[in-house]
Write an enzyme that holds these catalytic residues in place. Structure first.
Site, mmCIF file in Angstrom:
data_model
loop_
_atom_site.group_PDB
_atom_site.id
_atom_site.type_symbol
_atom_site.label_atom_id
_atom_site.label_comp_id
_atom_site.label_asym_id
_atom_site.label_seq_id
_atom_site.Cartn_x
_atom_site.Cartn_y
_atom_site.Cartn_z
ATOM 1 C CE LYS A 1 0.408 -6.186 -12.710
ATOM 2 N NZ LYS A 1 0.631 -5.607 -11.119
ATOM 3 C CG ASP B 1 -2.633 -6.885 -4.966
ATOM 4 O OD1 ASP B 1 -2.640 -6.102 -4.576
ATOM 5 O OD2 ASP B 1 -3.880 -7.295 -4.682
#
Length: 319
Positions: free
Chosen positions: A20, A22
């Site tokens: 994931k 940022d």
């Protein structure tokens, strides 16, 4: 298509797992015959001007979904590095930003290729075609991050490395534009840190009258003094705010180390305005996205912090 927050890594071979990132979610549309791709936000706002190093992408007709990232001084993807760029629409400023700290487009899904929509194809098929385009150089500078079979391993490694978390995707899932689907599960990491209170700000709307505590200014003790790490307001309500107010000892002196001691130590004017400075004696527990209190973090600031509680079992010197 948006991911649903999860509480654990989904088990089984029907799932695959990705890092994931940022960063900033953007769709990249590269129509046939155009030399520059069009970049749009989730709200369908045109963001092409802000990212010149990304807009000059592939020349083939395709539509992709991905995340724009940039690295902080510690070498980690960090949303805050992009904050000055995301709303900029000045071409000269955009070119300067791109030269100073270039961004990378991490493409994780393929929605259209050569005029054919792929949203109803299973994830496995879309991914296979996407990886083939990357291998053949058809995506230009756009990158395709890896996928992983072992979600638990990836979850632990990303936590150790200070990355934002992981996204687990069902292999047979279709792409549903704009929908939040349980076929995609996101597991962001949250980190706990014990920090020292150096000041408090009143709740919005109570300034000048009967002021109620609305946020804390917290810092990290170092040999060079108390280094400012950010403002914490989430989680401070009612009895918690009252209890904090009873424990804080106000003083007219800013206890945080200034820029002459540490470039990241000074309190920004927007945070200092209206702040009641206190003796740096109270330790609180804070939860935050990312390892913001680590020395390698970008400006050492907390991201989306929330107040957990008072640590009456330790003192600042213990930190």
């Amino acid at each position: 298509m948006l991911a649903t927050p999860g509480s654990h890594v989904p088990p089984g071979e029907e799932w695959v797992h990705e890092v994931k990132w940022d960063g900033i979610r953007l769709l990249g549309d590269s129509p046939a015959g155009r030399t520059q791709a069009r970049l749009t936000t989730r709200n369908e706002n045109d963001a092409t001007t802000a990212w010149p190093e990304i807009a000059d992408g592939p020349t083939r007709d395709l539509l992709v979904d991905g995340e724009v990232i940039a690295l902080n001084d510690g070498g980690l993807p960090d949303f805050r590095v992009l904050m000055d760029r995301m709303h900029n629409r000045d071409r000269r400023k955009a070119a300067r930003f791109a030269a100073e700290r270039p961004a990378t487009y991490m493409v994780f899904d393929l929605l259209r290729l050569d005029g054919r929509l792929l949203v109803d194809e299973p994830w496995t098929e879309r991914r296979k075609v996407l990886e083939g385009l990357h291998a053949d150089g058809d995506l230009g500078s756009w990158q395709v991050p890896g996928t992983y079979e072992d979600g638990h391993m990836l979850h632990e490694v990303t936590k150790q490395q200070g990355l934002e978390g992981i996204v687990s995707k069902r292999r047979g899932s279709r792409y549903r534009p704009g929908e939040r689907s349980k076929d995609w599960i996101k597991l962001p990491h949250r980190y706990r840190a014990s920090l020292v209170v150096g000041g408090w700000r009143p709740e919005v709307g109570t300034e000048g009258g009967t002021e109620r505590l609305g946020a804390l200014l917290v810092g990290q003790p170092t040999p060079d003094g108390l280094i400012y790490r950010g403002r914490v307001g989430s989680g401070i309500t009612g009895k918690r705010a009252q209890r904090l107010g009873e424990l804080l000892r106000e003083t007219g002196r800013n206890p945080f180390a200034g820029p002459d001691v540490d470039p990241d130590g000074g309190v920004p004017a927007v945070d200092a305005k209206g702040t009641h400075w206190v003796e740096p004696l109270l330790v609180v527990e804070v939860e935050t996205h990312g390892t913001a209190v680590a020395a390698a973090s970008y400006e050492g600031r907390l991201r989306q912090p929330s107040f957990i509680g008072i640590r009456d079992d330790i003192e600042p010197k213990d930190l």
